[in-house]
Design a protein around this motif. Structure first.
Motif, PDB file in Angstrom:
ATOM      1  N   VAL A  25      36.381  19.398  34.716  1.00  0.00           N
ATOM      2  CA  VAL A  25      36.612  20.813  34.417  1.00  0.00           C
ATOM      3  C   VAL A  25      37.087  20.970  32.978  1.00  0.00           C
ATOM      4  O   VAL A  25      38.009  20.282  32.538  1.00  0.00           O
ATOM      5  N   SER A  26      36.460  21.877  32.253  1.00  0.00           N
ATOM      6  CA  SER A  26      36.885  22.235  30.898  1.00  0.00           C
ATOM      7  C   SER A  26      37.156  23.733  30.854  1.00  0.00           C
ATOM      8  O   SER A  26      36.310  24.543  31.250  1.00  0.00           O
ATOM      9  N   LEU A  27      38.361  24.094  30.381  1.00  0.00           N
ATOM     10  CA  LEU A  27      38.779  25.487  30.306  1.00  0.00           C
ATOM     11  C   LEU A  27      39.575  25.708  29.040  1.00  0.00           C
ATOM     12  O   LEU A  27      40.303  24.818  28.603  1.00  0.00           O
ATOM     13  N   ARG A  28      39.469  26.903  28.487  1.00  0.00           N
ATOM     14  CA  ARG A  28      40.330  27.300  27.377  1.00  0.00           C
ATOM     15  C   ARG A  28      40.922  28.661  27.744  1.00  0.00           C
ATOM     16  O   ARG A  28      40.191  29.635  27.910  1.00  0.00           O
ATOM     17  N   LEU A  29      42.251  28.705  27.898  1.00  0.00           N
ATOM     18  CA  LEU A  29      42.912  29.901  28.420  1.00  0.00           C
ATOM     19  C   LEU A  29      43.862  30.465  27.373  1.00  0.00           C
ATOM     20  O   LEU A  29      45.012  30.045  27.266  1.00  0.00           O
ATOM     21  N   PRO A  30      43.421  31.429  26.583  1.00  0.00           N
ATOM     22  CA  PRO A  30      44.294  32.075  25.596  1.00  0.00           C
ATOM     23  C   PRO A  30      45.150  33.144  26.259  1.00  0.00           C
ATOM     24  O   PRO A  30      45.209  33.252  27.485  1.00  0.00           O
ATOM     25  N   ALA A  31      45.812  33.977  25.460  1.00  0.00           N
ATOM     26  CA  ALA A  31      46.674  35.036  25.984  1.00  0.00           C
ATOM     27  C   ALA A  31      45.878  36.007  26.850  1.00  0.00           C
ATOM     28  O   ALA A  31      44.704  36.268  26.613  1.00  0.00           O
ATOM     29  N   GLY A  32      46.560  36.544  27.858  1.00  0.00           N
ATOM     30  CA  GLY A  32      45.937  37.469  28.785  1.00  0.00           C
ATOM     31  C   GLY A  32      46.075  36.960  30.208  1.00  0.00           C
ATOM     32  O   GLY A  32      46.711  35.942  30.460  1.00  0.00           O
ATOM     33  N   VAL A  33      45.474  37.680  31.137  1.00  0.00           N
ATOM     34  CA  VAL A  33      45.579  37.345  32.559  1.00  0.00           C
ATOM     35  C   VAL A  33      44.262  36.748  33.032  1.00  0.00           C
ATOM     36  O   VAL A  33      43.198  37.337  32.843  1.00  0.00           O
ATOM     37  N   THR A  34      44.346  35.578  33.649  1.00  0.00           N
ATOM     38  CA  THR A  34      43.165  34.896  34.173  1.00  0.00           C
ATOM     39  C   THR A  34      43.373  34.580  35.644  1.00  0.00           C
ATOM     40  O   THR A  34      44.416  34.054  36.031  1.00  0.00           O
ATOM     41  N   GLY A  35      42.397  34.914  36.466  1.00  0.00           N
ATOM     42  CA  GLY A  35      42.444  34.599  37.881  1.00  0.00           C
ATOM     43  C   GLY A  35      41.684  33.318  38.166  1.00  0.00           C
ATOM     44  O   GLY A  35      40.552  33.141  37.724  1.00  0.00           O
ATOM     45  N   LEU A  36      42.335  32.414  38.891  1.00  0.00           N
ATOM     46  CA  LEU A  36      41.718  31.161  39.324  1.00  0.00           C
ATOM     47  C   LEU A  36      41.326  31.344  40.781  1.00  0.00           C
ATOM     48  O   LEU A  36      42.184  31.373  41.669  1.00  0.00           O
ATOM     49  N   LEU A  37      40.051  31.518  41.017  1.00  0.00           N
ATOM     50  CA  LEU A  37      39.557  31.925  42.327  1.00  0.00           C
ATOM     51  C   LEU A  37      38.829  30.790  43.022  1.00  0.00           C
ATOM     52  O   LEU A  37      38.035  30.078  42.409  1.00  0.00           O
ATOM     53  N   GLY A  38      39.086  30.641  44.307  1.00  0.00           N
ATOM     54  CA  GLY A  38      38.366  29.637  45.067  1.00  0.00           C
ATOM     55  C   GLY A  38      38.891  29.576  46.482  1.00  0.00           C
ATOM     56  O   GLY A  38      40.010  29.998  46.763  1.00  0.00           O
ATOM     57  N   PRO A  39      38.093  29.027  47.406  1.00  0.00           N
ATOM     58  CA  PRO A  39      38.565  28.896  48.789  1.00  0.00           C
ATOM     59  C   PRO A  39      39.674  27.865  48.885  1.00  0.00           C
ATOM     60  O   PRO A  39      39.894  27.080  47.956  1.00  0.00           O
ATOM     61  N   ASN A  40      40.383  27.869  49.993  1.00  0.00           N
ATOM     62  CA  ASN A  40      41.404  26.853  50.215  1.00  0.00           C
ATOM     63  C   ASN A  40      40.766  25.468  50.162  1.00  0.00           C
ATOM     64  O   ASN A  40      39.706  25.236  50.742  1.00  0.00           O
ATOM     65  N   GLY A  41      41.412  24.560  49.437  1.00  0.00           N
ATOM     66  CA  GLY A  41      40.878  23.207  49.299  1.00  0.00           C
ATOM     67  C   GLY A  41      39.907  23.029  48.159  1.00  0.00           C
ATOM     68  O   GLY A  41      39.326  21.955  47.983  1.00  0.00           O
ATOM     69  N   ALA A  42      39.741  24.088  47.332  1.00  0.00           N
ATOM     70  CA  ALA A  42      38.769  24.003  46.232  1.00  0.00           C
ATOM     71  C   ALA A  42      39.274  23.201  45.042  1.00  0.00           C
ATOM     72  O   ALA A  42      38.489  22.775  44.198  1.00  0.00           O
ATOM     73  N   GLY A  43      40.598  22.997  44.935  1.00  0.00           N
ATOM     74  CA  GLY A  43      41.161  22.269  43.800  1.00  0.00           C
ATOM     75  C   GLY A  43      42.036  23.127  42.902  1.00  0.00           C
ATOM     76  O   GLY A  43      42.480  22.656  41.845  1.00  0.00           O
ATOM     77  N   LYS A  44      42.338  24.365  43.311  1.00  0.00           N
ATOM     78  CA  LYS A  44      43.118  25.271  42.459  1.00  0.00           C
ATOM     79  C   LYS A  44      44.534  24.737  42.227  1.00  0.00           C
ATOM     80  O   LYS A  44      45.028  24.744  41.099  1.00  0.00           O
ATOM     81  N   THR A  45      45.196  24.306  43.313  1.00  0.00           N
ATOM     82  CA  THR A  45      46.572  23.818  43.179  1.00  0.00           C
ATOM     83  C   THR A  45      46.621  22.563  42.319  1.00  0.00           C
ATOM     84  O   THR A  45      47.514  22.411  41.474  1.00  0.00           O
ATOM     85  N   THR A  46      45.664  21.677  42.488  1.00  0.00           N
ATOM     86  CA  THR A  46      45.609  20.464  41.663  1.00  0.00           C
ATOM     87  C   THR A  46      45.455  20.831  40.189  1.00  0.00           C
ATOM     88  O   THR A  46      46.125  20.250  39.321  1.00  0.00           O
ATOM     89  N   LEU A  47      44.605  21.806  39.888  1.00  0.00           N
ATOM     90  CA  LEU A  47      44.432  22.258  38.506  1.00  0.00           C
ATOM     91  C   LEU A  47      45.738  22.805  37.937  1.00  0.00           C
ATOM     92  O   LEU A  47      46.141  22.464  36.822  1.00  0.00           O
TER      93      LEU A  47
END
Length: 306
Positions: A25-47
């Motif tokens: 996974v490659s992401l660049r998150l500057p200022a502002g609000v970003t939603g990390l969306l995915g089903p349970n078990g998708a890897g959101k918490t690990t990220l």
């Protein structure tokens, strides 16, 4: 606020034995609000745990303002985290819990910082009650206050709306908007589509550990050229418009009922340009044109099917 505070993931993977939780996974998150969306078990918490420095990537790098988050305690002066799993002692009051967080950050005036943070989440009226007497939504707000007490530039939240009633949720939505507008980087995860849709137009969709889509969810939907676009249309003469639309190359189907037309288009741009021209040529007045499948729910279901 530091203009250089950008949260960045470069080719990040994390595995546990033979199980791959996050995959390149490659992401660049500057200022502002970003939603990390995915089903349970998708890897959101690990990220989120890798972003916060709680977990080291098996491969790749995670940096905050150019500095690695892993094994770098200094990042916590600039970063706040609200984990999904609660770790709050119930015998403490909200005031004691948030004040302790302010003292751990060695703030010059911890009491003033605690007052400000509790006011931000509207918990001052209940701040002297023990946390064990709180509802889940109140505990969530107390934890957000503790994460905000040192005025971080980056705030990471894992399923922050769990247990909140509609009024609490609306207040928290407004708070995130304000923080993002002030130049902070707010990243929150959710498996509930309408939460992300209300807070942020910028979405990072995670499916099975991979980044499935990134950007404004409406633009993501329009780029899905292999899927028909569905529109709700109402006009002064729906039957005549339906007949005229059947001959349009970009239209793949038209249905008519008492509520108007449901039009399926193979090409978003071609249809939205052709519809006014066709209506004008037929002397028909358009009363409503609404994309009916551009919700996050539609985008998400399409990505899961891909």
């Amino acid at each position: 606020m530091s203009a250089g505070t950008v949260l960045e993931l470069n080719n990040v993977s994390r595995w546990y034995g033979n199980v791959v939780a996050v995959n390149d996974v490659s992401l660049r998150l500057p200022a502002g609000v970003t939603g990390l969306l995915g089903p349970n078990g998708a890897g959101k918490t690990t990220l989120l745990h890798m972003m916060s420095g709680f977990l080291n990537p098996s491969r790749g790098t995670v940096t905050l303002g150019g500095e690695p988050t892993w094994r770098n305690p200094g990042v916590y002066r600039r970063l706040g985290l609200v984990a999904e799993r609660e770790a709050v002692h119930g015998f403490l009051t909200a005031w004691e819990f948030v004040l302790a967080s302010a003292k751990m950050h060695r703030l010059s005036d911890p009491r003033a910082a605690a007052v400000r943070a509790l006011e931000m989440v509207e918990m001052t009226d209940a701040q002297d009650r023990r946390i064990e007497t709180y509802s889940k939504g109140m505990r969530q707000r107390t934890r957000v206050a503790a994460a905000l007490v040192h005025d971080p530039e980056v705030l990471l939240l894992d399923e922050p709306f769990n247990g909140m009633d509609p009024r609490q949720r609306m207040h928290m939505l407004e708070l995130f908007h304000r923080l993002g507008a002030d130049g902070r980087t707010i990243v929150f995860s959710s498996h509930i589509l309408e939460e992300v849709e209300q807070v942020s137009g910028t979405v990072q969709v995670v499916v099975a550990g991979r980044l499935a889509a990134s950007g404004d969810y409406r633009q993501i939907r329009r780029l899905m050229t292999n899927r028909p676009h569905v529109f709700a249309v109402q006009s002064s003469d729906d039957r005549r418009l339906a007949v005229a639309l059947i001959g349009e190359k970009s239209v793949s189907g038209v249905e008519i009922d008492t509520g108007g037309l449901t039009v399926r288009a193979s090409d978003y741009g071609s249809f939205t340009r052709a519809l006014p021209r066709i209506a004008l040529g037929q002397g028909i007045r358009l009363r409503k044109l609404l994309p009916s499948d551009e919700s996050l729910e539609s985008v998400f279901s399409y990505l899961l099917e891909a």
